[in-house]
Design a protein around this motif. Structure first.
Motif, PDB file in Angstrom:
ATOM      1  N   ARG A   1       0.383   2.917  -8.824  1.00 58.23           N
ATOM      2  CA  ARG A   1       1.397   3.642  -8.027  1.00 58.23           C
ATOM      3  C   ARG A   1       2.300   2.634  -7.312  1.00 58.23           C
ATOM      4  O   ARG A   1       2.532   2.720  -6.108  1.00 58.23           O
ATOM      5  CB  ARG A   1       0.710   4.554  -7.005  1.00 58.23           C
ATOM      6  CG  ARG A   1       0.042   5.749  -7.661  1.00 58.23           C
ATOM      7  CD  ARG A   1      -0.603   6.671  -6.663  1.00 58.23           C
ATOM      8  NE  ARG A   1       0.284   7.066  -5.593  1.00 58.23           N
ATOM      9  CZ  ARG A   1       1.218   8.004  -5.675  1.00 58.23           C
ATOM     10  NH1 ARG A   1       1.403   8.639  -6.804  1.00 58.23           N
ATOM     11  NH2 ARG A   1       1.976   8.294  -4.631  1.00 58.23           N
TER      12      ARG A   1
ATOM     13  N   LEU B   1       5.518   1.998  -7.414  1.00 56.58           N
ATOM     14  CA  LEU B   1       6.781   2.447  -6.818  1.00 56.58           C
ATOM     15  C   LEU B   1       6.530   3.134  -5.478  1.00 56.58           C
ATOM     16  O   LEU B   1       7.194   2.842  -4.475  1.00 56.58           O
ATOM     17  CB  LEU B   1       7.511   3.393  -7.774  1.00 56.58           C
ATOM     18  CG  LEU B   1       8.851   3.909  -7.253  1.00 56.58           C
ATOM     19  CD1 LEU B   1       9.855   2.777  -7.120  1.00 56.58           C
ATOM     20  CD2 LEU B   1       9.410   5.008  -8.138  1.00 56.58           C
TER      21      LEU B   1
ATOM     22  N   VAL C   1       7.813   1.846  -1.821  1.00 60.08           N
ATOM     23  CA  VAL C   1       8.591   2.690  -0.907  1.00 60.08           C
ATOM     24  C   VAL C   1       7.917   2.742   0.460  1.00 60.08           C
ATOM     25  O   VAL C   1       8.556   2.597   1.511  1.00 60.08           O
ATOM     26  CB  VAL C   1       8.730   4.121  -1.485  1.00 60.08           C
ATOM     27  CG1 VAL C   1       9.370   5.051  -0.466  1.00 60.08           C
ATOM     28  CG2 VAL C   1       9.539   4.099  -2.750  1.00 60.08           C
TER      29      VAL C   1
ATOM     30  N   ILE D   1       8.336  -0.520   2.396  1.00 63.99           N
ATOM     31  CA  ILE D   1       9.717  -0.665   2.891  1.00 63.99           C
ATOM     32  C   ILE D   1       9.953   0.247   4.097  1.00 63.99           C
ATOM     33  O   ILE D   1      10.568  -0.147   5.087  1.00 63.99           O
ATOM     34  CB  ILE D   1      10.732  -0.334   1.754  1.00 63.99           C
ATOM     35  CG1 ILE D   1      10.645  -1.371   0.641  1.00 63.99           C
ATOM     36  CG2 ILE D   1      12.163  -0.253   2.287  1.00 63.99           C
ATOM     37  CD1 ILE D   1      11.076  -2.776   1.024  1.00 63.99           C
TER      38      ILE D   1
ATOM     39  N   VAL E   1      16.603   3.986   1.450  1.00 66.69           N
ATOM     40  CA  VAL E   1      15.286   4.284   2.018  1.00 66.69           C
ATOM     41  C   VAL E   1      15.069   5.790   2.101  1.00 66.69           C
ATOM     42  O   VAL E   1      13.983   6.292   1.786  1.00 66.69           O
ATOM     43  CB  VAL E   1      15.175   3.657   3.425  1.00 66.69           C
ATOM     44  CG1 VAL E   1      13.834   3.980   4.051  1.00 66.69           C
ATOM     45  CG2 VAL E   1      15.364   2.174   3.347  1.00 66.69           C
TER      46      VAL E   1
ATOM     47  N   LEU F   1      14.394   7.109  -1.308  1.00 71.37           N
ATOM     48  CA  LEU F   1      13.029   6.757  -1.713  1.00 71.37           C
ATOM     49  C   LEU F   1      12.019   7.664  -1.001  1.00 71.37           C
ATOM     50  O   LEU F   1      11.020   8.082  -1.590  1.00 71.37           O
ATOM     51  CB  LEU F   1      12.742   5.292  -1.373  1.00 71.37           C
ATOM     52  CG  LEU F   1      13.477   4.254  -2.241  1.00 71.37           C
ATOM     53  CD1 LEU F   1      13.229   2.856  -1.727  1.00 71.37           C
ATOM     54  CD2 LEU F   1      13.069   4.361  -3.686  1.00 71.37           C
ATOM     55  N   SER F   2      12.330   7.955   0.269  1.00 72.00           N
ATOM     56  CA  SER F   2      11.447   8.844   1.029  1.00 72.00           C
ATOM     57  C   SER F   2      11.447  10.243   0.413  1.00 72.00           C
ATOM     58  O   SER F   2      10.415  10.893   0.310  1.00 72.00           O
ATOM     59  CB  SER F   2      11.925   8.883   2.469  1.00 72.00           C
ATOM     60  OG  SER F   2      11.470  10.010   3.103  1.00 72.00           O
TER      61      SER F   2
ATOM     62  N   SER G   1       9.297  10.153  -2.581  1.00 72.97           N
ATOM     63  CA  SER G   1       7.860  10.222  -2.298  1.00 72.97           C
ATOM     64  C   SER G   1       7.471  11.647  -1.902  1.00 72.97           C
ATOM     65  O   SER G   1       6.369  12.097  -2.205  1.00 72.97           O
ATOM     66  CB  SER G   1       7.450   9.190  -1.243  1.00 72.97           C
ATOM     67  OG  SER G   1       7.862   9.586   0.018  1.00 72.97           O
TER      68      SER G   1
END
Lengths: 393, 367
Positions: free
Chosen positions: A14, A16, A20, A23, B257, B260-261, B264
């Motif tokens: 996992r 990626l 994320v 970061i 960001v 990307l959040s 997720s």
């Protein structure tokens, strides 16, 4: 070692999502640095702000085309004025191999302002200078003790001998009006400094050119006007009419309230930004850990059926979290080196404290959800896990 | 289909309550943070628009001194253009200034004294404001008395009513300075007085009350073309480039960001949706089309995203109320709609691209 390898494999699967996550946490750490610096800055000034002479005091920032001594005399001639305070500020001086500010307070300041001392006594306890060495109060970062006699190298090449009579409390904070602004923006932090300092009585220092303002650099000088107690009820407009032609007048109370407003805005603003990025990071941690833990459940069930101890599964999970913590901590150290964490605004001790907070923050973020799932994993009924593995069959 | 999709969604949420809450929470956080960052950047944008006034400022220099006065009169009476709120004309020594206090409350800051009153500006009174560098050449005695003695301009006595900060040596001033500065010399008098005394302006600068449309800019350009001897000319811009760049600068570092959040969050939703795939496979076996499955998935996502977005908007609305002044500014409603459409499309695409192949792959395997 096997646990570490399995943990790395799980993380890589996992990659990626984990990237994320790291970061997001790193960004929230950058915001945390801003909150930390804002709070430390507030704490740096807070004691000095509370020590400022506020009652019946106004600050007059004299227009640079007026002679300060002339204005002081004009102000003193008013029947409502008790005294006028002035801080004479010279260029950087050297003492005990430390570069520091030289602040010479006049009697008006010495009698109304007394900063908290770590040891020794304040200038007001020494009525006049007698002898070879000038009585001085120094900051603790000068590495001097009460009673020490040392030379001060002035910017004009001369030297003066001082005797230390008091040491300022740590962290260093003292009255030093280095800046001014229009009344709406003038803040108490513009009349405070945290740099190493030697404070002396102006009359003790004698004639010197180090306090003279260079002609080519217009610098606004601020004087503190201490009003008589019966003048407190007088409308501020009266003073404004009388002295405004000499400069901008700001009540000392206004400097403090502007400081409080600015501080609240700065801390409030940075805290909200931190919370925003904390939420993003928490979202990432939560979603990542939930999915990761559910996958681990399946994986560990297979491992269990193949003979692996449950504790081994827990160890893998600990390793996974540990690797993430170490990796994020390393990245935050790099971010600090790259100047993203405002370390240049922190003393080494504060930077150390900040990294301590960051470590705690990272550990809490990564373990908060993971620990719950690990406990659940340890107590799980195997038949339930097998059912989950076979997707309900 | 819509009814089935809606019923499926409710049942699905009820059966997997924890996952529903987790997905919902992740989406609310992501949307909330996204909106907050937008509000912060928007505040910077509004500040820049206010300070730059790129879309409202006209500046030119002209060596025909009469042309500036006649142009001013033309612009003042022009019905196509918005009203001028600040007008500055200047030569080497004097600035003529008009400031419409009814349209812009903030006037030039005078640390001592006051700004011109409306009556003084309208009637062209002999009053003057002095820059601080004017005083540096005065003797101590004159410093105190100038407020009563006043100054002489071309043999006429002017009352000095206030000062303003002005410490720019003449030789250090560039053309850019004149384009941005409201007061351009060390002595400032009302605009009407400036023209009445026959002073010879070289520069003209005005700020309109509203940003100019492209038609108005063209109209303005036509007016100026009719005048000879216009040298450096800067027309109002068609959009606030600097402000837009500051807005983009304010969101770009965070967009990646935030996306990307969102991704997720989508991975959680996908994990959750997988529990529904068994049902979709049955539908496929019973003859449902691929697009119908995509529709069912899309309705699930749309309902979830809408609920989360509404909650995020409400949370941000409350947060904006308690945020200290000078940090964020509420977005115009069009922004909320655009952002909603954007995140909806992004989420629908991201989920469908990931989900549809999984559903079909498993159906193929079962076949």
């Amino acid at each position: 070692m096997a646990s570490v390898l399995i943990a790395i494999k799980l993380l890589w699967k996992r990659k990626l999502a984990n990237f994320v996550l790291v970061i997001q946490i790193l960004l929230s750490i950058i915001m945390l640095a801003q909150v930390f610096v804002a709070i430390e800055d507030y704490r740096d000034n807070l004691r000095a702000v509370n020590e400022l002479p506020v009652n019946n005091t106004v600050v007059l920032s004299i227009f640079d085309y007026y002679d300060t001594e002339y204005v002081t005399q004009q102000v003193l001639s008013s029947p409502q004025v008790e005294s006028v305070g002035r801080v004479y500020m010279g260029d950087i001086v050297f003492c005990n191999n430390v570069s520091c500010n030289l602040a010479a307070y006049n009697e008006g300041i010495i009698s109304r302002y007394s900063p908290e001392l770590q040891s020794g006594s304040w200038l007001s306890d020494y009525s006049s200078f007698s002898g070879n060495a000038i009585p001085a109060v120094v900051s603790s970062d000068m590495k001097l003790k009460v009673g020490d006699v040392t030379d001060v190298s002035l910017s004009d090449g001369q030297t003066r001998k001082i005797t230390v009579i008091g040491i300022l409390k740590e962290p260093t904070q003292y009255l030093y009006p280095w800046g001014s602004a229009s009344p709406e923006y003038f803040t108490a932090s513009s009349v405070i400094s945290q740099k190493p300092v030697i404070i002396v009585r102006y009359t003790d220092f004698g004639e010197t050119s180090v306090f003279e303002t260079p002609m080519d650099v217009p610098i606004t000088t601020s004087i503190f006007i201490f009003l008589k107690s019966d003048a407190a009820d007088t409308n501020m407009d009266t003073f404004r009419t009388e002295w405004n032609k000499y400069g901008e007048i700001t009540p000392m109370q206004s400097l403090v309230s502007t400081f409080n407003t600015n501080t609240n805005t700065m801390i409030g603003g940075t805290t909200i930004m931190f919370v925003v990025f904390l939420l993003l990071a928490a979202t990432g941690v939560l979603s990542n850990n939930v999915i990761q833990s559910l996958r681990n459940r399946r994986q560990f069930t297979v491992y269990y059926l193949l003979g692996m101890d449950w504790k081994k599964g827990a160890a893998v999970e600990v390793c996974r979290v540990g690797i993430l913590v170490i990796f994020t901590m390393a990245l935050s150290l790099i971010a600090g080196k790259l100047g993203l964490l405002m370390l240049e605004w922190m003393t080494p001790a504060r930077a150390f404290l900040f990294y301590g907070l960051v470590f705690l923050y990272i550990v809490v973020m990564f373990t908060a959800v993971g620990a719950g799932f690990m406990i659940k994993l340890m107590r799980e009924d195997l038949s339930g896990l097998l059912k989950d593995l076979q997707q309900g069959e | 289909m819509i009814r089935l999709a809606y019923k499926n969604f409710l049942r699905f949420c009820h059966v997997n309550m924890l996952f529903f809450f987790l997905s919902f929470l992740c989406l609310v956080c992501a949307f909330g943070c996204f909106l907050f960052i937008q509000e912060r950047a928007y505040y910077m944008y509004t500040v820049n628009v206010e300070s730059n006034q790129d879309t409202r400022v006209l500046y030119f220099t002209c060596n025909d001194t009469n042309a500036i006065q006649s142009l001013y009169a033309k612009l003042e009476n022009d019905s196509v253009l918005p009203k001028m709120t600040i007008v500055t004309v200047s030569d080497e020594n004097y600035t003529g200034l008009y400031w419409d206090g009814k349209l812009i409350k903030e006037v030039l800051y005078t640390p001592y004294g006051r700004f011109f009153s409306t009556e003084e500006m309208d009637s062209g009174d002999v009053v003057a404001l002095l820059g601080t560098d004017y005083f540096t050449n005065l003797s101590q005695e004159n410093l105190d008395t100038i407020w009563t003695t006043g100054i002489d301009i071309n043999g006429t006595h002017f009352n000095v009513i206030g000062n303003y900060f002005f410490d720019f040596p003449k030789d250090s001033i560039t053309e850019n300075f004149y384009e941005f500065a409201v007061v351009q010399t060390t002595i400032t008098i009302p605009l009407r007085t400036y023209f009445d005394f026959g002073l010879a302006p070289e520069r003209f600068r005005c700020v309109f009350s509203q940003p100019l449309t492209s038609t108005q800019i063209t109209h303005l350009s036509d007016i100026l073309q009719s005048v000879d001897n216009i040298q450096s000319l800067s027309l109002p811009k068609s959009f606030e480039a600097n402000a837009v760049y500051s807005y983009i600068d304010g969101i770009i570092p965070y967009i990646a960001v935030l996306l990307l959040s969102l991704l997720s969050s989508i991975s959680v939703i996908l994990y959750w949706l997988r529990k529904e795939f068994a049902r979709y496979r049955i539908y496929l076996i019973c003859g449902a089309k691929g697009r119908q499955i995509a529709f069912l998935i899309s309705v699930n996502i749309a309902l979830l995203v809408t609920a989360a977005y509404v909650c995020a908007c409400l949370a941000i609305f409350e947060l904006t109320q308690i945020t200290p002044h000078g940090l964020v500014s509420a977005l115009p409603w069009q922004f909320y709609i655009l952002i909603y459409i954007g995140v909806m499309i992004f989420t629908l695409l991201a989920v469908n691209i990931r989900a549809i192949p999984i559903v079909f792959r498993e159906k193929m395997l079962q076949k």
